[in-house]
Design a protein around this motif. Structure first.
Motif, mmCIF file in Angstrom:
data_model
loop_
_atom_site.group_PDB
_atom_site.id
_atom_site.type_symbol
_atom_site.label_atom_id
_atom_site.label_comp_id
_atom_site.label_asym_id
_atom_site.label_seq_id
_atom_site.Cartn_x
_atom_site.Cartn_y
_atom_site.Cartn_z
ATOM 1 N N VAL A 1 -11.486 15.105 -0.993
ATOM 2 C CA VAL A 1 -10.040 15.346 -1.027
ATOM 3 C C VAL A 1 -9.381 14.883 0.274
ATOM 4 O O VAL A 1 -8.345 14.201 0.263
ATOM 5 N N PHE A 2 -9.977 15.237 1.409
ATOM 6 C CA PHE A 2 -9.432 14.823 2.696
ATOM 7 C C PHE A 2 -9.444 13.299 2.829
ATOM 8 O O PHE A 2 -8.509 12.707 3.379
ATOM 9 N N SER A 3 -10.504 12.667 2.340
ATOM 10 C CA SER A 3 -10.602 11.200 2.409
ATOM 11 C C SER A 3 -9.514 10.550 1.567
ATOM 12 O O SER A 3 -8.888 9.562 1.981
ATOM 13 N N LEU A 4 -9.286 11.094 0.376
ATOM 14 C CA LEU A 4 -8.251 10.556 -0.506
ATOM 15 C C LEU A 4 -6.876 10.661 0.139
ATOM 16 O O LEU A 4 -6.053 9.733 0.057
ATOM 17 N N LEU A 5 -6.603 11.783 0.801
ATOM 18 C CA LEU A 5 -5.316 11.962 1.469
ATOM 19 C C LEU A 5 -5.155 10.998 2.650
ATOM 20 O O LEU A 5 -4.063 10.469 2.888
ATOM 21 N N ALA A 6 -6.241 10.750 3.379
ATOM 22 C CA ALA A 6 -6.185 9.769 4.468
ATOM 23 C C ALA A 6 -5.827 8.386 3.928
ATOM 24 O O ALA A 6 -5.011 7.660 4.515
ATOM 25 N N ILE A 7 -6.424 8.013 2.795
ATOM 26 C CA ILE A 7 -6.139 6.720 2.175
ATOM 27 C C ILE A 7 -4.696 6.652 1.687
ATOM 28 O O ILE A 7 -4.013 5.628 1.839
ATOM 29 N N LEU A 8 -4.217 7.740 1.099
ATOM 30 C CA LEU A 8 -2.839 7.778 0.602
ATOM 31 C C LEU A 8 -1.844 7.515 1.729
ATOM 32 O O LEU A 8 -0.923 6.689 1.581
ATOM 33 N N PHE A 9 -2.036 8.173 2.873
ATOM 34 C CA PHE A 9 -1.096 7.989 3.975
ATOM 35 C C PHE A 9 -1.256 6.629 4.642
ATOM 36 O O PHE A 9 -0.298 6.094 5.216
ATOM 37 N N LEU A 10 -2.444 6.037 4.571
ATOM 38 C CA LEU A 10 -2.622 4.663 5.044
ATOM 39 C C LEU A 10 -1.795 3.709 4.187
ATOM 40 O O LEU A 10 -1.120 2.812 4.705
ATOM 41 N N TYR A 11 -1.829 3.916 2.884
ATOM 42 C CA TYR A 11 -1.040 3.077 1.973
ATOM 43 C C TYR A 11 0.457 3.212 2.275
ATOM 44 O O TYR A 11 1.193 2.215 2.341
ATOM 45 N N LEU A 12 0.911 4.445 2.464
ATOM 46 C CA LEU A 12 2.326 4.679 2.762
ATOM 47 C C LEU A 12 2.715 4.078 4.109
ATOM 48 O O LEU A 12 3.847 3.627 4.292
ATOM 49 N N LEU A 13 1.768 4.048 5.044
ATOM 50 C CA LEU A 13 2.027 3.529 6.391
ATOM 51 C C LEU A 13 2.523 2.090 6.345
ATOM 52 O O LEU A 13 3.581 1.775 6.913
ATOM 53 N N PHE A 14 1.765 1.202 5.687
ATOM 54 C CA PHE A 14 2.149 -0.204 5.772
ATOM 55 C C PHE A 14 3.258 -0.564 4.779
ATOM 56 O O PHE A 14 3.735 -1.702 4.758
ATOM 57 N N ASN A 15 3.704 0.405 3.993
ATOM 58 C CA ASN A 15 4.869 0.192 3.135
ATOM 59 C C ASN A 15 6.099 0.942 3.646
ATOM 60 O O ASN A 15 7.141 0.958 2.982
#
Length: 411
Positions: A289-303
């Protein structure tokens, strides 16, 4: 002062010194990531060449992980820690003398080789100095230095870079390293690194080939591969991304990048505390779950449409990365005997450093291939980070762990 109080003070001093050593190592690394903007101009380097320079450190660093762990288990942490810091400090100074792309790559490779012995040796020192029930907490506090170093390093290295130039930055940090090595050698004596005398842990040696049969060891290495790719991809390229794509100057970039580093440190420390109380035995539920959330915010970062949102999303990404990192670093102290902790941490870190080695170079190639666009480079980080989710979901629950840990039966 009674013996119990003395023992506690010794443990805390050891932890503080090991933490200082990690902060120094991180300062050395971040000095390169901050200086890379000026180095690129001086040597007229392409994105692909910059990626090779950044990755050359990780090539040496990764190569030394397993040998460093084995040496720490065999010869003790004190010697390996002192040798490692002195070695990497020498090559920190030599970085300031680099006169070409080839010499820079060679020096940074040897720098990484020297620094590669420190992670396992410092973890071995934790195992030798703390009783088993305290090791996970001590380990995560020590490893939070990675993120805290990311807070301190830009605040130190960036102004120095502006004031005295990038070469002098490396001269100053290298000199500081010799002082830190002396402090650690002076205090990490056998009489100061003795956990409770009634420690009942077995001391039987375990062959390295038996350690390699442990499935949890491989899962943790894969988890760290994914999270290390994510974090070192960001650390390596965010300075250029913020200056070239988002229009920040060097000082503004240095100050803003310290914010996600601080949240990463907080995530790691909080994760260590939560691991002892809640996560232990439930890693397979929390880590994905924590890993998925890290990935989600990475995606939001570059957009993100603005710099403020970029930093906000990066801070949230590093927070959840810190929680996963805490699980990866704390779990070995609960799973493995202390007489193989150096080798086990070394192997897990090898997985992480393969990711860190590939990330800067692959991202540089993708940025060059797509005419300066960072989109494909960030997608690469997301793809690699998904390996953490897959491996974490297969971690064994506490009740089954003895079946999954042949190493525990053999010690």
């Amino acid at each position: 002062m009674n013996e119990l109080s003395k023992g506690k003070n010794k443990k805390h001093i050891i932890l503080a010194l090991l933490f200082l050593g990690w902060c120094l190592s991180y300062l050395d690394r971040m000095a390169m990531n901050v200086s890379i903007v000026e180095i690129a101009k001086e040597f007229d380097l392409s994105p692909a060449a910059l990626g090779v320079v950044l990755s050359s450190f990780f090539a040496g660093y990764a190569l030394m992980q397993v040998p460093g762990g084995w040496l720490a288990d065999k010869f003790g942490s004190r010697k390996i820690i002192a040798i490692s810091i002195i070695f990497w400090s020498i090559f920190t100074v030599l970085t300031g003398f680099a006169g070409s792309l080839i010499s820079m790559i060679f020096i940074r490779f040897l720098f990484g080789l020297g620094e590669g012995g420190y992670p396992s040796a410092s973890s071995k020192a934790i195992a030798d100095s703390f009783p088993k029930q305290e090791r996970s907490g001590a380990q995560t506090i020590m490893m939070s230095s990675n993120s805290l170093g990311g807070v301190i390093a830009p605040l130190i290295a960036t102004p120095l870079l502006v004031w005295i130039g990038w070469r002098n930055v490396f001269f100053a940090i290298g000199a500081l390293g010799i002082i830190v090595a002396w402090l650690l050698w002076r205090y990490l004596k056998p009489e100061n690194m003795q956990s409770e005398s009634d420690d009942k842990e077995a001391v039987k040696k375990v062959p390295f080939k038996d350690l390699m049969k442990n499935p949890t060891l491989w899962k943790l290495a894969i988890m760290w591969f994914g999270m290390s790719t994510l974090i070192w991809g960001l650390i390596s390229w965010m300075p250029l991304y913020l200056t070239e794509e988002r229009g920040l100057n060097l000082l503004a970039m240095g100050m803003l990048t310290s914010v996600p580093a601080l949240t990463g440190a907080i995530g790691t420390i909080v994760g260590g505390r939560l691991y002892q109380k809640h996560f232990n035995g439930r890693e397979k539920y929390y880590a994905p779950v924590f890993s998925l959330l890290a990935i989600l915010f990475l995606y939001l970062l570059f957009n993100a449409p603005s710099v403020s949102l970029v930093i906000t999303y990066q801070a949230l990404c590093t927070t959840f990365h810190g929680l996963v990192f805490a699980i990866i670093m704390a779990m070995p102290h609960q799973v493995f005997s202390k007489n193989v902790i150096g080798s086990s941490i070394g192997f897990i870190n090898l997985g992480g450093m393969i990711g860190a080695l590939l990330a800067p170079t692959v991202m540089g190639m993708l940025i060059g291939k797509f005419n300066g666009s960072y989109t494909a480079a960030f997608i690469y980080l997301i793809v690699c980070a998904t390996f953490t989710i897959l491996a974490a979901a297969r971690l064994s629950h506490s009740s089954k762990r003895n079946q999954d840990m042949p190493i525990e039966k053999s010690v």
